[in-house]
Design an enzyme around this catalytic site. Structure first.
Site, PDB file in Angstrom:
ATOM      1  N   GLY A  60       0.812  -1.211   0.000  1.00  0.00           N
ATOM      2  CA  GLY A  60       0.000   0.000   0.000  1.00  0.00           C
ATOM      3  C   GLY A  60       0.840   1.253   0.000  1.00  0.00           C
ATOM      4  N   ASP A 114      -9.179  11.717   9.325  1.00  0.00           N
ATOM      5  CA  ASP A 114      -9.273  11.089   7.999  1.00  0.00           C
ATOM      6  C   ASP A 114      -9.872   9.687   8.112  1.00  0.00           C
ATOM      7  OD1 ASP A 114      -9.048  11.041   5.248  1.00  0.00           O
ATOM      8  OD2 ASP A 114      -6.976  10.353   5.241  1.00  0.00           O
TER       9      ASP A 114
END
Length: 509
Positions: free
Chosen positions: A195, A314
């Protein structure tokens, strides 16, 4: 320092300060949080620090401090956490005050410390009588026969071998070397890249003892990378909740900074909601409700039960990771903000706007916990509808919460994910829709336009727990739960426990 009487937090960690700890810190009478870690401070710990009557947390780790730990630290009634690891401290550590509640990792790396607890070496001048036999280790005080010595050595060898196999924050070393990470990730090969986050790349690795890890390597070309590293270290190293990602270790030098985290084998929640190649989402109703409930519990911990108030900033499906048993963990604290009382500390990002498009609150932004509540509400609606908040269908001022609100509650079947209704018999449909309606109502309450009208995470977690127990019973704690067995256990049950709480009612006008 004499001009900083009202300051509540001082954090100068991860710098290159090389001086004695200033005794003038004692003039900061309102100081609650002091972090001088990862510098080169030397000399003794000034005893004047004990005059800080409001001090809650002090971190002096990874310096070159000498001498004894001031005995008065154990008498400070407000002090909740202390970290003195990786220094050159000497002398006795008494199990008093804050030292009775901390774990051994907070004093590791000081070879000169001694005491009667935490596996420390006994002090020759200790006031406490040393037992002849310890509960964990037999200390030979008299040279015995060869058989006794051999048995003791074999015991110590097997004990240390078992300890190396345990992945536990209380005994895990504070640092893993760069060479170990290179070996674990096969030289940070592209094959192990799993990722890319806002501030770095994430690699899968396997340590020599067989432990799977995830290594988040910061992109030091980004000017905010050091702040990101600092934020995540300060948040994650104290986490003690099953639904918030924990830190295993760090690796840091002038040219390389990385966080070592547990490897979450099932990847992100976003990957499960939107599988690659257009495959069907395999999360059933029970899966999604349990995941939503546990994310709320993790956020409740950060907002209401952590040593400082953490604003994630977030929260979204890609920042929720799933473990082997599909337990969700809130992750990626790169733009996190910490609140001390009513004051925002220096970790606040300099960016005017934080977060991801579609999850940012329209009013109130992300500067308070109510911003996280809005993001959570969008995530909850996304779980139920499987619609991204940036879907092309949302145009001309319509977003995911407004679209759901316009169809709630009479047209709920037009917004809910078809996978949740596909195999439901008509006779069972009302039970399933009642469950979905209650959860959707929470999502809409969280995404109200005005921050003061949104519930807090404590209220949300309590509400979802009540709904889950009503519709899923105690089996809601198990995964996976087949939707048909869920219907069999709840068929015909009326929603009499939840009622229509006015605080959770949603206007659709």
């Amino acid at each position: 320092m004499s001009q900083m009487v009202m300051v509540q937090a001082i954090d100068v960690s991860l710098n290159k300060f090389s001086t004695e700890v200033p005794a003038s810190l004692s003039s900061c009478t309102n100081l609650q949080y002091l972090n001088l870690s990862w510098n080169s401070f030397y000399g003794p710990i000034p005893t004047s620090i004990i005059e800080l009557k409001n001090l809650l947390d002090i971190d002096l780790s990874n310096n070159n401090l000498l001498g004894a730990i001031p005995m008065a630290f154990g008498e400070m009634k407000t002090l909740q956490h202390i970290n003195l690891s990786s220094n050159k401290l000497t002398g006795e550590v008494l199990e008093e005050g804050v030292f009775a509640t901390i774990d051994e990792s907070t004093i590791m790396g000081n070879l000169g410390l001694c005491g009667t607890w935490m596996k420390l070496s006994p002090c020759s001048h200790s006031k406490h009588k040393q037992p002849l036999v310890s509960k964990k280790v037999i200390i030979p005080i008299v040279v015995g026969t060869g058989i006794f010595i051999l048995s003791f050595l074999l015991f110590m060898f097997s004990y240390r071998w078992r300890q190396r196999k345990i992945l536990d924050l209380k005994v895990w070393p504070l640092r893993i070397s760069y060479s170990e990470l290179v070996d674990a990730t096969d030289g940070f090969s592209e094959a192990n890249l799993i990722g890319i986050s806002s501030f770095g790349s994430i690699y899968k690795g396997i340590l020599k003892n067989g432990t799977d890890i995830a290594v988040k390597v910061l992109n030091l070309q980004d000017e905010n990378a050091l702040q990101t590293f600092n934020r995540e270290c300060n948040v994650l190293k104290r986490v003690r909740h099953r639904n918030v990602i924990k830190i295993i270790s760090t690796c840091s030098n002038l040219e390389f900074k990385a966080l070592v985290l547990p490897f979450m084998s099932n990847g992100s929640l976003g990957r499960w909601l939107y599988p690659e190649g257009g495959d069907e989402c395999k999360l059933n109703l029970a899966d999604r409700l349990r995941i939503a409930k546990e994310i709320a519990q993790g956020m409740q911990y950060l907002h209401h039960h952590f040593f400082v108030q953490v604003i994630h900033c977030d929260l979204k499906p890609n920042n929720v990771l799933l473990g082997d048993d599909m337990t969700p963990c809130v992750a990626d604290f790169g733009i996190t903000k910490l609140l001390f009382g009513n004051s925002m500390n220096s970790f606040t990002s300099t960016n005017a706007l934080n977060g991801s498009i579609g999850y940012i609150a329209p009013v109130g932004g992300m500067d308070s916990t109510k911003g996280d509540v809005y993001s959570y509400g969008v995530l909850l609606l996304e779980l139920l509808t499987r619609r991204r908040p940036i879907d092309d269908m949302f145009v001309e001022g319509i977003n995911l919460p407004k679209w759901v609100g316009m169809n709630f509650p009479n047209k709920i079947t037009e917004v809910v994910d078809n996978n949740l209704l596909r195999d439901v018999n008509e006779s069972d449909l009302s039970v399933v829709l009642s469950c979905l309606t209650q959860f959707m109502q929470v999502g809409l309450a969280c995404t109200r336009e005005l921050p003061q009208e949104r519930p807090n995470m404590m209220e949300i977690a309590e509400r979802l727990e009540k709904i889950a127990m009503t519709f899923l019973g105690t089996r809601s704690l198990q995964l996976p739960i087949d939707i048909l067995s869920f219907l069999e256990s709840t068929n015909g049950r009326k929603n009499t426990e939840l009622g229509n709480d006015e605080n959770w009612s949603t206007s659709t006008s």
